[in-house]
Structures are given as C-alpha cells and as structure tokens.
Enzyme design. Structure first.
Site, PDB file in Angstrom:
ATOM      1  N   LYS A   1       0.902  -1.371  -0.073  1.00 15.73           N
ATOM      2  CA  LYS A   1      -0.090   0.103   0.070  1.00 15.73           C
ATOM      3  C   LYS A   1       0.833   1.358  -0.256  1.00 15.73           C
ATOM      4  O   LYS A   1       0.432   2.225  -0.775  1.00 15.73           O
ATOM      5  CB  LYS A   1      -0.954   0.026   1.393  1.00 15.73           C
ATOM      6  N   THR A   2       1.876   1.369   0.905  1.00 16.47           N
ATOM      7  CA  THR A   2       2.756   2.640   0.902  1.00 16.47           C
ATOM      8  C   THR A   2       3.259   2.846  -0.243  1.00 16.47           C
ATOM      9  O   THR A   2       3.463   3.940  -0.799  1.00 16.47           O
ATOM     10  CB  THR A   2       3.662   2.463   2.304  1.00 16.47           C
TER      11      THR A   2
ATOM     12  N   GLU B   1      -3.451   6.189   1.192  1.00 17.46           N
ATOM     13  CA  GLU B   1      -3.339   4.781   1.838  1.00 17.46           C
ATOM     14  C   GLU B   1      -4.556   4.513   2.585  1.00 17.46           C
ATOM     15  O   GLU B   1      -4.813   5.118   3.538  1.00 17.46           O
ATOM     16  CB  GLU B   1      -2.061   4.545   2.607  1.00 17.46           C
TER      17      GLU B   1
END
Length: 482
Positions: free
Chosen positions: A129-130, A173
């Site tokens: 995600k990051t 995010e």
C-alpha cells in the site's frame, strides 16, 4: 484503542481545534500535516520526541512529549480528539476526553474528514500500500497534477508523508488492519493483493477477505477499481467487482491483465519492463518502458497499478512513466542506509511471509555475487503466533539469519510466542541461524557475520529500523573508521 466512527463524519474545517493522541505515528502525523497546511488549529502528544514531531511544530502545531490530561485544557465544546489505534484506553488524555465528553474520532474518520470534497484515490491491499500510494503520487505530480496525499511512509522526493495539494485529487493509503478503509468513499481504488493478515482484528481469513468485498461497496459506482490480478485474492476481488457493475482495470504479468508488464528484467538496484495494454479490439498495444530505481518484482507490480490509475484518469503515459522512473523510494521500503567496509546495508518494512519473500528476492538481485545477511524482527504476538513458522521458511532464502525478539507494539507479551517460533523454522544449518534480543544487541553480531561484498538487510515493522546505522557504526569501527 478502538473508537467508533460517528454516523456523520464532519469535514475537517468543522472539527474545531483538533488534538491528536499519538501524533508521531505515520497515520496521524499525515492527517495533522494536512490540517496544518490548511491553517487549522492542531495540537498533539506522543510518547517520545522525534523528527516528525519537530516538523509538525515547525508547521505550527503545539506538540507535547508524554501524555497528560492537562494537554487537553485548551479544548472546549466543538473541538475534537483523534486517537491512534496504538493508544491504550487508560491513556490519561483518552480518559480526560471521555470525562469531558469531547468529540472522539479514530484515525479513519479523521482522514475521511480531510478527504471531504476531494476525489479520493484509495490504495488498499495486504502488502504494497505505502509504495503504491507513493508511486501514484509521484507519477501524478510528474504528469502535471498536484494531489493532496497521505502515505504511511516518507517519500524520498519530499521527505514527508503528506501534503495539501491544489488539485481536487486526494491520494490516500487505505488501511484494512482495523477496518479504516471501509470509512472512505473513493472515486477510484487500487487493490494490490488480498492475503490473510491482521487476524487479531478480523478473527478469521474469511472475515478478512469479506472486508475487501465490503470495500468494493465503498467505491463510487461511476468510478473504477485497479486490481493486481497476479495475486489470487485480488483476481477474485476483480471478478466480484465486475459482477457488481464496477469498471475494473486488471494489471499484472499474466495474460488476464488489461495493462501488462512484459520482458521484466531485475538488475541490481533497478528493474524495467515493457508495458502493453489491451485495446478495445483485444489486441495489445505498447504503452512504453517502465523503469524503476528500486529493485524487486513486487515493486514493478505496484508501479503498474499506479500507472493504470494515471492512464485511466487521462494523464499522459510518457509523463507518468517519467515520474515512476524518477521515484526515489519510500522510507523503510528497501531503503539503502549506507555502505561501510564493503558491506551494503538496507532496511525494509516486511513483516509478513510474502513481504519477506519479495524483499529477499530483491536483496539477492542487489547483492549480486555477495551474500545476503538478514536481521528479522517479528512484529506483534498475534501475527507471530499465526505466521511465525512461515516467516522462518521464507527467511531461508538468505545466507545468514538473525532473529530478534518479538516487537510487542500494542499487545502484551506471551511467553509461548517468541522469536524462537521463527528461528526454529528457518531451513538453514544451525550455525547460520542466530538469535538476538533488541536491535542494539544484534549490531555487533551482524557486523561479524557480514564481509566485503555482502548485503545486510534489516526487516520488520518495529524498531529494527534503528539497527542499520548501528551496524554501519560497528563496521566502521572494525575497519578503523575508514
């Protein structure tokens, strides 16, 4: 601590003065930064001082080190307290907020408050995600956009995890660990993968997967979903999304992808591939060459997902690819910490078996002829209990492994769940599997194990990130400070 999301999430400019308990964390600091850039009144507290707190003070926040009920004295009716999930219920500021019946919000609702009025591009998934959120942000910026963004890590280009942009786009995010992603109403969503994790919150793998299906209900019906369909969980979700009438852009290396990576080459600290997309008539047409200055197949797939969002929004492919090529990485994602005595040191956030596998593959490409020496810190008792043996199996891809004690974070210790649960399952000869306690205790051992040409990789979501500089210092001392 779990705080309920209110039935109505007010926009940020209607929250009054906002106080963050745990303001130094990646999630809360990003929200606080955006509010400060909007000239909203922000205060907060955290257990220890840090560069993050210093940066927030520079932006105008009143930030305290340590927790005390007196830190809420300036708040009144109509003001808001935002609480990190890592904060316990007996925190004196939480107790005071409840006593005074102040508005109490979880991180998810606070992020939704700053999203209000923007077109949100939400990046979800068990892993990646990051990095994907960061790649998407940088690609859009290179293509001429100025999105607001909130990321779970610091972008190398900006040195920060959040920014208030001038466009109506908001890149965020979307964390599934505590159900936060179910609070957002994105115009578009990315799902990198879906694998069992955070079962301390969800209970079962089935419940965890069901949460991602619920996430589809949050996406604007007129929007779209990007799924990395090389992952079985994301591929199944893509089919579910299509069945609901959502537009789906499938990305990956396989033939099921609408946007596909072809001729992938991983070389040292770089990766590259050709990108092709399926035209309406079914034929594939070239998009361009994707180049990344970070190693690893999983990062290529993250970049492909980011590219897919940019293309679907109508941005120029060449400029998007140029932005991705210039991406300098995100802190703690295969981050180079330095080199000493011929030993290169990297740090990464991997804390799940598949993340360990991906980062070790990348480390092997970077190491070349050298050996890969890994220090791994298991994160959370609950995760180690479930995945400890699998973590150990994946660590067997290294040449030498040092397993640290479990990083407790928000949980209490369990004498039955220790680093041994990981170390005992590393498929390497006993002399190549080592145990250590805290990062400081592991540094001399790593310095002894690594030699010229080797790569030391520190892995985990806890304070193992402090280990890299300690190893470099040990190596410098052994090398006479050269």
């Amino acid at each position: 601590m779990r705080v309920s999301v209110p039935d109505e999430v007010l926009p940020a400019d209607r929250l009054g003065r906002v106080h963050f308990i745990g303001i130094g964390g990646a999630g809360l600091s990003a929200i606080a930064r955006i509010m400060l850039e909007r000239d909203l009144a922000v205060s907060g507290s955290d257990g220890v001082d840090s560069p993050v707190l210093a940066a927030l003070r520079d932006l105008g926040a009143e930030v305290h080190v340590g927790h005390d009920a007196a830190h809420l004295a300036h708040l009144g009716p109509g003001d808001t307290v935002v609480v990190s999930t890592a904060v316990r219920e007996d925190n004196p500021e939480v107790v005071e907020a409840l006593r005074r019946d102040l508005r109490l919000l979880p991180r998810s609702a606070a992020l939704a408050a700053v999203m209000a009025g923007r077109r949100t591009l939400a990046v979800a998934g068990t892993h990646g995600k990051t990095t994907t959120t960061s790649l998407l942000t940088v690609a859009l910026q290179a293509a001429g956009a100025d999105p607001t963004y909130a990321v779970g890590g610091e972008l190398a280009q900006t040195g920060t995890n959040a920014h208030e942009g001038t466009d109506d786009l908001f890149v965020a995010e979307a964390d599934e660990s505590d159900g936060a992603f179910l609070v957002y109403r994105p115009a578009a969503a990315v799902v990198t993968n879906v694998e069992a994790d955070h079962l301390d919150s969800w209970g079962t793998e089935e419940a965890y997967q069901a949460a991602f299906r619920d996430f589809l209900d949050c996406v604007d019906p007129a929007g779209f979903v990007v799924c990395v369909v090389d992952d079985p969980g994301a591929a199944a979700l893509a089919e579910d999304a299509r069945a609901r009438g959502l537009e789906v852009v499938a990305v990956g290396e396989g033939t099921a992808a609408d946007l596909r990576a072809d001729d992938l080459v991983l070389e040292g600290t770089t990766s590259r591939c050709r990108v092709v997309r399926r035209a309406p008539d079914g034929r594939e047409e070239p998009v361009g060459e994707l180049r990344l200055a970070i190693p690893g197949r999983h990062y290529v797939l993250d970049a492909l997902a980011a590219l897919a969002v940019g293309l679907r929004l109508g941005f120029d492919a060449e400029r998007l690819l140029a932005g991705l090529a210039g991406f300098g990485g995100t802190r703690r994602r295969m981050e180079a910490k330095g080199e000493q005595a011929g030993v290169r040191v990297y740090d990464s956030y991997a804390h799940h078996p598949n993340e360990i596998r991906g980062d070790l593959q990348a480390a092997r490409a970077v190491a070349g002829e050298g050996r890969v020496v890994v220090a791994f810190q298991p994160h959370l008792v609950s995760r180690t209990r479930l995945f400890g043996p699998a973590m150990g199996e994946e660590l067997g891809a290294a040449d030498e492994v040092v397993v640290l004690d479990v990083y407790l974070a928000r949980e209490d210790a369990d004498p039955a769940v220790t680093g041994d649960l990981v170390a005992d399952h590393v498929p390497l000869p006993a002399g190549r599997v080592h145990r250590a306690g805290a990062p400081a205790a592991a540094a001399p051992l790593l310095a002894r194990l690594a030699g010229p040409g080797d790569l030391v990789l520190t892995l985990g979501a806890g304070d193992v990130t402090t280990l890299g500089p300690l190893v470099l210092a040990e190596l410098a001392g052994a090398d006479g400070g050269a």
